[in-house]
Write a protein that holds these residues in place. Structure first.
Motif, mmCIF file in Angstrom:
data_model
loop_
_atom_site.group_PDB
_atom_site.id
_atom_site.type_symbol
_atom_site.label_atom_id
_atom_site.label_comp_id
_atom_site.label_asym_id
_atom_site.label_seq_id
_atom_site.Cartn_x
_atom_site.Cartn_y
_atom_site.Cartn_z
ATOM 1 N N PRO A 126 0.968 -1.089 -0.019
ATOM 2 C CA PRO A 126 0.041 -0.239 -0.054
ATOM 3 C C PRO A 126 0.830 1.133 0.188
ATOM 4 C CG PRO A 126 -0.945 -1.504 1.534
ATOM 5 C CD PRO A 126 0.604 -2.185 1.202
ATOM 6 N N CYS A 127 0.291 2.277 -0.659
ATOM 7 C CA CYS A 127 1.306 3.575 -0.857
ATOM 8 C C CYS A 127 1.225 4.112 0.511
ATOM 9 C CB CYS A 127 0.553 4.481 -1.859
ATOM 10 S SG CYS A 127 1.367 5.913 -2.035
ATOM 11 N N ASP A 128 2.331 4.548 1.239
ATOM 12 C CA ASP A 128 2.671 5.045 2.397
ATOM 13 C C ASP A 128 3.918 5.905 2.310
ATOM 14 O OD1 ASP A 128 2.989 5.717 5.123
ATOM 15 O OD2 ASP A 128 2.682 3.574 5.674
ATOM 16 N N PRO A 129 3.480 7.140 1.823
ATOM 17 C CA PRO A 129 4.657 8.301 1.627
ATOM 18 C C PRO A 129 5.406 8.583 3.101
ATOM 19 C CG PRO A 129 2.793 8.963 0.620
ATOM 20 C CD PRO A 129 2.232 7.716 1.336
ATOM 21 N N GLN A 130 4.569 8.612 4.249
ATOM 22 C CA GLN A 130 5.444 8.782 5.523
ATOM 23 C C GLN A 130 6.249 7.705 5.742
ATOM 24 O OE1 GLN A 130 1.994 9.363 8.177
ATOM 25 N NE2 GLN A 130 2.220 11.499 7.937
ATOM 26 N N GLN A 131 6.088 6.438 5.595
ATOM 27 C CA GLN A 131 7.033 5.454 5.981
ATOM 28 C C GLN A 131 8.000 5.477 5.002
ATOM 29 O OE1 GLN A 131 7.325 3.678 8.372
ATOM 30 N NE2 GLN A 131 9.133 2.128 7.651
ATOM 31 N N ALA A 132 7.630 5.580 3.594
ATOM 32 C CA ALA A 132 8.718 6.092 2.622
ATOM 33 C C ALA A 132 9.599 7.041 2.888
ATOM 34 C CB ALA A 132 8.218 6.118 1.285
ATOM 35 N N PHE A 133 9.303 8.189 3.616
ATOM 36 C CA PHE A 133 10.144 9.047 3.806
ATOM 37 C C PHE A 133 11.273 8.483 4.979
ATOM 38 C CE2 PHE A 133 11.152 12.691 6.806
ATOM 39 C CZ PHE A 133 12.113 13.521 5.961
ATOM 40 N N ALA A 134 10.465 8.061 6.012
ATOM 41 C CA ALA A 134 11.267 7.409 7.166
ATOM 42 C C ALA A 134 12.379 6.522 6.731
ATOM 43 C CB ALA A 134 10.213 6.776 8.066
ATOM 44 N N LEU A 135 12.237 5.821 5.790
ATOM 45 C CA LEU A 135 13.084 4.704 5.334
ATOM 46 C C LEU A 135 14.054 5.555 4.433
ATOM 47 C CD1 LEU A 135 10.928 1.730 4.209
ATOM 48 C CD2 LEU A 135 12.668 1.610 5.745
ATOM 49 N N TYR A 136 13.779 6.443 3.580
ATOM 50 C CA TYR A 136 14.794 7.324 2.844
ATOM 51 C C TYR A 136 15.709 7.929 3.795
ATOM 52 C CZ TYR A 136 12.304 6.987 -1.670
ATOM 53 O OH TYR A 136 11.537 6.637 -2.932
ATOM 54 N N LEU A 137 15.273 8.513 4.813
ATOM 55 C CA LEU A 137 15.733 9.180 5.911
ATOM 56 C C LEU A 137 16.884 8.398 6.498
ATOM 57 C CD1 LEU A 137 16.505 12.205 7.228
ATOM 58 C CD2 LEU A 137 14.582 11.209 8.937
ATOM 59 N N GLN A 138 16.398 7.097 7.065
ATOM 60 C CA GLN A 138 17.286 6.494 7.816
ATOM 61 C C GLN A 138 18.252 5.803 6.752
ATOM 62 O OE1 GLN A 138 15.369 2.667 9.071
ATOM 63 N NE2 GLN A 138 16.995 2.009 9.989
ATOM 64 N N ALA A 139 18.263 5.630 5.559
ATOM 65 C CA ALA A 139 19.059 5.325 4.555
ATOM 66 C C ALA A 139 20.271 6.445 4.392
ATOM 67 C CB ALA A 139 18.702 4.615 3.369
ATOM 68 N N ALA A 140 19.646 7.642 4.279
ATOM 69 C CA ALA A 140 20.248 8.781 4.117
ATOM 70 C C ALA A 140 21.311 9.003 5.158
ATOM 71 C CB ALA A 140 19.497 10.056 3.805
ATOM 72 N N ARG A 141 20.846 8.755 6.274
ATOM 73 C CA ARG A 141 21.678 9.035 7.313
ATOM 74 C C ARG A 141 22.886 7.962 7.842
ATOM 75 N NH1 ARG A 141 16.636 10.460 12.008
ATOM 76 N NH2 ARG A 141 16.636 12.538 11.426
ATOM 77 N N ALA A 142 22.657 6.873 6.894
ATOM 78 C CA ALA A 142 23.407 5.879 6.856
ATOM 79 C C ALA A 142 24.526 5.833 5.885
ATOM 80 C CB ALA A 142 23.010 4.449 6.594
ATOM 81 N N GLY A 143 24.343 7.018 5.074
ATOM 82 C CA GLY A 143 25.194 7.484 3.938
ATOM 83 C C GLY A 143 24.925 7.041 2.378
ATOM 84 N N HIS A 144 23.712 6.669 2.319
ATOM 85 C CA HIS A 144 22.928 6.413 0.879
ATOM 86 C C HIS A 144 22.909 7.615 0.052
ATOM 87 C CE1 HIS A 144 20.337 4.698 -2.007
ATOM 88 N NE2 HIS A 144 21.158 3.654 -1.839
ATOM 89 N N ALA A 145 23.566 7.983 -0.865
ATOM 90 C CA ALA A 145 23.370 8.934 -1.542
ATOM 91 C C ALA A 145 22.177 9.121 -2.504
ATOM 92 C CB ALA A 145 24.633 9.201 -2.711
ATOM 93 N N LYS A 146 21.408 8.333 -2.933
ATOM 94 C CA LYS A 146 20.524 8.382 -3.636
ATOM 95 C C LYS A 146 18.936 8.935 -2.456
ATOM 96 C CE LYS A 146 21.217 5.840 -7.835
ATOM 97 N NZ LYS A 146 21.000 7.094 -8.769
ATOM 98 N N SER A 147 19.104 8.183 -1.539
ATOM 99 C CA SER A 147 18.165 8.583 -0.473
ATOM 100 C C SER A 147 18.473 9.892 0.214
ATOM 101 C CB SER A 147 18.505 7.593 0.772
ATOM 102 O OG SER A 147 17.839 6.179 0.320
ATOM 103 N N MET A 148 19.647 10.585 0.062
ATOM 104 C CA MET A 148 20.037 11.819 0.487
ATOM 105 C C MET A 148 19.190 12.768 -0.428
ATOM 106 S SD MET A 148 24.266 11.801 1.314
ATOM 107 C CE MET A 148 24.853 10.758 2.493
ATOM 108 N N ASN A 149 19.256 12.462 -1.678
ATOM 109 C CA ASN A 149 18.701 13.357 -2.681
ATOM 110 C C ASN A 149 17.139 13.454 -2.510
ATOM 111 O OD1 ASN A 149 18.303 15.021 -5.285
ATOM 112 N ND2 ASN A 149 17.499 13.028 -6.042
ATOM 113 N N LEU A 150 16.408 12.146 -2.227
ATOM 114 C CA LEU A 150 15.180 12.101 -1.951
ATOM 115 C C LEU A 150 14.587 12.968 -0.933
ATOM 116 C CD1 LEU A 150 14.686 8.699 -3.596
ATOM 117 C CD2 LEU A 150 13.626 10.968 -4.575
ATOM 118 N N VAL A 151 15.493 12.866 0.193
ATOM 119 C CA VAL A 151 15.213 13.391 1.418
ATOM 120 C C VAL A 151 15.108 15.038 1.086
ATOM 121 C CG1 VAL A 151 15.910 14.210 3.753
ATOM 122 C CG2 VAL A 151 16.020 11.711 3.219
#
Length: 251
Positions: A126-151
């Motif tokens: 199911p579409c869940d933008p809030q959970q998507a953002f939480a995962l992007y942020l978690q990955a970005a904080r771990a150093g994932h460059a593509k997730s940083m861009n999406l955050v």
């Protein structure tokens, strides 16, 4: 573009791949069939890429699944990627999500990013933008460059979270410096808005050198419409880069 599965930690094997890819692939196959989990993941990659062996994505997915079932995080992510894209199988984003969740749960940033993509678009889950953002942020904080861009994109546009242009710019800069071509283009866009054309051209040049065909085609359309000659001057570099790329490349 997804990360390559880590190669076997052997200088001798790396040298053999450079000298005789077929013999090296046969050695990896033997190790994989003997139960070496890392070799199973590497053999899956070789089969999907056709390196040293005949390309066979269906068999590649089989070996990714074998390694993933044994707990190899990279193989979990790549099994999910194959299932998401229908590479070696019929596309099954719901099953892809299961593998992504397992790897993400063990802290793999690429799996967090891929799972977030499914949640953001409602594919397989199911579409869940809030959970998507939480995962992007978690990955970005771990150093994932593509997730940083999406955050940065969420923060720039006020998606799910309040708009915060300064924080967006910071994440775009981090993504660009970490090497993501989309992050470099995002940073360049903000720099253009601030009148910093020289810096914008610098980052666009780096994005062009690494960008995928679809990204470059989109960027070319945007630059043709740009009111700044300095930006339009980048168009020949895009054309040259496109001529050198596999049109099926992604990223």
């Amino acid at each position: 573009m997804q990360p390559s599965t880590p190669q076997l930690a052997s200088d001798a094997l790396a040298a053999l791949f450079a000298r005789d890819p077929g013999a090296a692939a046969a050695q990896v196959q033997q190790l994989a069939q003997g139960g070496d989990v890392q070799a199973q993941a590497v053999y899956a990659q070789l089969l999907c890429e056709g390196k040293g062996v005949q390309r066979d994505p269906e068999l590649g997915l089989h070996w990714y699944t074998v390694a993933a079932t044994a707990g190899h995080l990279g193989a979990m992510n790549m099994a999910g990627r194959c299932l998401e894209r229908g590479y070696g199988c019929n596309a099954d984003p719901a099953l892809a999500a299961i593998w992504y969740k397992r790897a993400a749960g063990h802290g793999l940033d690429w799996a967090m990013y891929n799972l977030a993509n499914l949640l953001a678009t409602g594919r397989g889950l199911p579409c869940d933008p809030q959970q998507a953002f939480a995962l992007y942020l978690q990955a970005a904080r771990a150093g994932h460059a593509k997730s940083m861009n999406l955050v940065g994109r969420y923060l720039e546009e006020g998606l799910v979270v309040p708009a915060d242009p300064d924080a967006a710019l910071d994440w775009y800069r981090r993504s660009a410096q970490a090497g993501d071509f989309r992050g470099q283009a995002s940073l360049a866009s903000i720099l253009v808005q601030h009148g910093q054309l020289e810096q914008a051209c610098h980052w666009l040049g780096r994005a062009i050198a690494a960008g995928s065909p679809a990204f470059l085609q989109q960027l070319a359309t945007q630059l043709r419409a740009a009111p700044f000659p300095a930006l339009q001057a980048l168009l020949p570099a895009i054309e040259q880069r496109l001529a050198s790329l596999d049109p099926m490349a992604t990223g």
